[in-house]
Design an enzyme around this catalytic site. Structure first.
Site: not given
Lengths: 328, 328, 328, 328, 328, 328
Positions: A177, A200
């Site tokens: 992340d 993402k």
């Protein structure tokens, strides 16, 4: 400050949140855990009675405020009130896990900053200092006006990864992340290999959110996913899936705090992961066992820090966060 | 609380840090700046004398703690001591720029957390609340136990960018640094177009640090680089250079705080940038002028917030940070 | 309180306000100044990093808050925040000069009591005690709730004056102003001779303000003008002029703090003064040099006090203010 | 802040220290004293019961902490605890006389700064503000972090002196002591005439301490001796004796606070003084009566200040200390 | 203090501890409960988001800290942090039941005074005042420095008992324990009849502890056992058994707080009691239902107090504890 | 913490409230009372000057706040301010009697909780800890956030009673009041014999209040009436009268604190009591002498506690309150 030959001796006590870790810390310090009776009254109020003299002693209370956080935090506060009134020379709250750490700012209007509230409560109840491990946000140190020593488990976790003897050119550390990049990058500096990150972000407002892997290629590599905590395990299992899709031949997941709540255990069981590595900052009760779970103890790390705090020796000399600063 | 018809009236005062902005805020509020005499004694101690009655009034003090930060911060604190002793109903410190914000954690041993120190000093000197703009780290709100209202200039800056009439498919918002991604992404949500980020991480320990651009392609696009502040301008001019190398046809730089210190002005003059857009949170003195500098005022934004605080109306309704939270 | 053989050792550090004095104090204590890196970031925020372990040590920070006072005071506060978080046993702020001391009361409405503000800030930033020298008003001790040790340079200055070997019946100590009488009188008790005072009060509302000399005759005498500080030098040069007019054959000016701001240096150069004697409480930078300036060091005085504070020995035994009390 | 039409109404209460003054203040405010039962338990603990509702009211407590100061101060503190728990909107301690004011600094080692202690106790017991009259040292305002309004009785006393119709060229204001010069000089500005001061300093170490009168000649004049308080009356009766010796034809003594303890009454009876003028800040009980005592009430002065504090109007506009500042 | 027509309006919110009571209080106040989202994160940290503007409002938070007390107390504290940062004019913690009240002193060495800890935590988290009901020890009011309003349910419970229409000469109020005498006696003053007390003291060290009933005879009477709380019900069921043995023809049990933990429900089911009467200060969940349980609501009592606090009207006028004082 | 061989030495000082007791405590500690000059200024302000060095020492101040309580309490506070500014390592307030202890709760509206106020004042003035003896209510410990050691004189008093050699079957301990039961019962456990209690409750609203004796029969017994304090002596002389009426052959009265105010001495002189036994917690001045008064010193008890506090040894090990707790 005063008194006889027993003064300022180190004493270590533990609440009920993580007795196994506390016992190991005490063992590493070469002394038994201090005697304290903690129980619940019939109405579940917490009952505390310290069963040995602590006047003038240098007291350390081990209590990660892990799930159920409200219970463990209140138990810590009630213990501290008992200690404060029993006249030790100093009380250090040892928090291998700091509950509410993710509530560290108002991300919208009219919400609490619970991580600050917790700092205020711990200080009000009588802590003289805090010893914490891998705080979710480093700014939490600034929530306290009492001294905070901040440890990092990165060396302990890295030692295990190195023991796997993955050749350097086959190893990739993967940040699952964007928000975890800095921590993962620090980890990579300790284990070597290459670095990659799952991204993402959408590249435009109308586009579907989808994952990319930025940086080193994963094809045929041994991938070690690193994060500070595994909570519901959605992020790390997503990253593991992506690593497999990109051709990784081995996948490891590494984190300091094994929170393991919600769907975490089923997700991890279902994931194509070779090994999940966490520390014992949070107790891994039977319902959290997994066949491929490897637990690395932070007991020695914490015991060393306790010994150094007690002996007025530098913590930063040993365990300092490798912070680059961010002045541009 | 008490008193006659003059009570609880809003009064706005300013230190010497950013008089032009304070005058605009006062104008937007439809009232003159309060009379206060601030000067230096021969030994450069700060002399303050409030020249009108403030008993029972709702006082707002406008003073960004910009360069020279120590001078402007102490001036703020001395002013607050004078106000505190003059019995207003409430004192709100209005800080369009919060100096020392980047010292928000101990990134190594034995350094200060100056951003917390500043919070402690402002509180100790007598502030009842704080109104801040684009704090470098949102956690700084948690450094205060008094209420903090946190404004964002993103809408004001976005309005200007939209006025450039760049077609959506030609627009790319570029984050110049991984640490600025979240802010740049919020900006992109306000202006549209696509999103990209400069990534200067090494992918392995032995490799040279070099820049990549992740995300949308820049070839033939109008690139808007976004950050919260421009200090020495090294980061944004580096990003601008990279954007040109990747074929961008237009390059804009956008930031809330135009700190402009060290080599900033020469760097920006030398950079191939079409326009540099900042707000007037920090005064743009003659030595900071650039031919292609566009200044967007935050006076109306701040005046609206002052009016709402005074009127006990919600701030978050209008200006809330669009925070996704980070629970995984 | 805890720890090993290094504990509670005295360590002395200095900010940038008066490095030469700090070095002399350290030398008198027989140890080097502690290593600390203080610098300015490009935007002039103060950067501090303590470069040696201070856990459990007894830390003294030397930093007169002299001109530029805001800069030196903030530097002191930032240093203290760094020390507070580094876990020393105790922090003593050593203030050879206390800036803002003259703002010690509200002499009119709506002004600050900046000397109290400074006391509040120093306490809030983490000082455990204060060591001060010749405070402008003794009541400033009461602005603190932490212990304040108050030193007086009168013996050091008197020793120099006695070394001039002026016969007692030729010596007159002259107070340049009614407000300085008590201090000058204490000085006279240490050097002997006679006493006189300049009185510039009007004796009636309609009369012109003019100077008188009350007390001993100055004709043919060696006059030593004494005050606690020389700021713009208007008062002492006025007194010197008057002394010459009244027939003084020698004129000396003596003061603890050589603030020397505004017109001080030109005035003193132009004055018919044999010697100007001040201490090194404030650094006498090249622009403050005068051919007839004599600097008496307070380094040994302060070093003795530091040693006594560290050793828990009485300060008042040695340096006590000779206060008569004022009960009538 | 809340509530119905009765809210924020001004209520004035009094302890037992000076009921006559409190009654006059209440009368000047056009309302009765609030009902409160104060008595002694058999063991002389103070018993307090407020006999009317004070929720949301603006409460003023009149209690000079005059002799016996410990009794009157504790009574004030116990009253304040009762009020604080009864939820008024605000509590203002009205202190026409501030006991322990002369203990405002450490004039030697190991003594208290009782004036600061008193400030701390009053604040801790729950005062929101303080209204004081002719504080012995103006720095006492800085001992408080809550707002202090500081009144001066100089205009009330001057009005009386002017009513004596002494021709301006026959009037001399005499300061009885160097420490009282500033106050006496302020008084002289209000009544006119000339100014003189008694100086008892020795002019050399071997000389006998003796009195001089500096300034205007007293021969054939009407002399008004002025001080802030008359305690044992030694100073003012000494000055009166000296004035007569220097040929004064009339001698008046003027002071705000008639403390009158120890030998004060016999001394004043024996002194060759035409009239002694004090205010009713301290009750003049029968044992303090003198045939030539003139009492000027400060009730209207205090009532006006109470009304202005309640109405959030400026105090300094009316009663400001005429402070010249002391920057040189 | 400031603002528009919506200011200082009363708003009432509730945590999850006793929603039914909070709804009734809101209904009695003629307004809906304020909107607030309280939930658990997957790891059981408490999530709070206030869903309406509360700036300048007078906020009351209803949250008895009943079982599970640690959960309900932390929920209260997290809510208060959210409110404190949302700028209401005032926050009153409404605590129909005060958990940990029985830990109000150190009855042995090295135990906490948890009732004081709770007071400290509530104050630290931001409460401006507290509204409590039938505190186990009246001294808990003194554990707070903020105002505490203390209500008593005795009139509500007495009204129910009177509605049973027991003839006065048949009614006996029975205190089940010496420690409860004062409360039971106050109850008897409200319902009439006679008074008796169970005494389980031993009359000599060697004798068996056994129960006596002191006071009125129970033979043929309707006995109402009264206590402030029923926890494990051992005390009241013991008293009920004794009453039956002494010939009581009817037995009622009356208490403010139905804690009902441990063996309480089975014991009460087995006891020969006609009716058990408690208030709804604690929610009576399905597992706490008994066929002969009568619940009296305190919603109107609390709503009246809230209205009076909001309106700055006297609470003591209506609900005052009928305290005789204990001076002998 | 720091310093030389004299450090942390125990020093004991005394105010003027109970010099004889303080001298005995010092003697038991084998050292003289510290030198301190306490006197009254002519206006009865308290003058304090510590006449020996106390830096780094472990200071104990003996001062029961007995009648006149306001005088003795203020004297304690002024002393503490002097000590706090003289830099001892620690200050312990030794309070053999705690004035205002009976004002420990609001038994009606709008009264103070003076016992809490006293705790706040003692803490604010600078006490680090408190050593108290037989507090009227154990909850007063919770009024402090600093550590409180609570001693009990029960063993000292019991030793005397046992020395009377009353056969166990002839001895009855009588509690004179329901509120004193617990204390009397603890006493009975230390002396043996049987137990009884005077009960003056009315058994019905219309009946006259009259006394009963519950428990052991008094006929032909030696009765020892026990209470924590004798104030006006109404309660204990009433109990003595009743004991005689019930046939007691011997009557003793025993209490820790001999307050003896109001009608106490005449009442006790008139009572048919064989012996009155109190401790010297309060000085028994000549006007409090009675022929049958026996005084038991608590000097050794307090000296032992002081020695243990100084030596960081457990107090509870020796003197713990034998508290059963009150969980039901």
């Amino acid at each position: 400050m005063f008194g006889n030959g027993n003064n300022h001796k180190l004493k270590i006590f533990a609440g009920r949140a993580n007795q196994p870790l506390a016992l190991k810390i005490a063992e590493a310090l070469g002394q038994p855990l201090g005697r304290i009776a903690i129980s619940d009254f019939p109405d579940f109020e917490t009952s505390v009675r310290i069963d040995e003299d602590v006047r003038g002693r240098d007291v350390f209370l081990v209590q990660p405020t892990c799930t159920p956080v409200n219970q463990h935090l209140m138990e810590l506060l009630v213990m501290m009130d008992a200690f404060k009134r029993a006249s030790p020379a100093r009380i250090t709250a040892v928090l291998p896990y700091y509950g509410y750490a993710r509530q560290d700012r108002k991300d919208k209007g009219r919400v609490p900053i619970s991580a600050k509230l917790v700092a205020n409560l711990i200080t009000r109840a009588g802590a003289d200092r805090v010893l914490a491990l891998d705080l979710h946000a480093a700014q939490i140190q600034g929530f306290f006006d009492i001294p905070v020593d901040h440890l990092f488990a990165v060396k302990e976790l890295a030692r295990h990864v190195r023991s796997l003897n993955v050749p350097q050119d086959e190893l990739v550390v993967l940040s699952p992340d964007v928000g975890s990049n800095k921590k993962a990058y620090d980890f990579q500096k300790n284990v070597g290999g290459k670095f990659a990150v799952v991204d993402k972000r959408r590249t435009g407002a109308s586009e579907v959110k989808q994952g990319h892997v930025i940086g080193a290629a994963l094809e045929g590599k041994t991938v070690v996913i690193y994060d500070d905590m595994i909570s519901t395990a959605g992020t790390v299992t997503g990253a593991a899936k992506m690593a497999r899709e990109f051709g990784a031949k081995g996948v490891y997941v590494c984190a300091t705090h094994g929170v393991f709540v919600g769907e975490a255990i089923p997700r991890l069981k279902a994931a194509a992961v070779d090994q999940i590595v966490v520390t014992d900052s949070i107790p891994l009760t039977p319902d959290k066992q997994l066949p491929n779970l490897k637990v690395i103890s932070v007991a020695t790390l914490i015991a060393n820090a306790v010994q150094r705090i007690h002996g007025n020796e530098s913590i930063s000399a040993l365990f300092t966060e490798d912070g680059p600063g961010d002045r541009k």
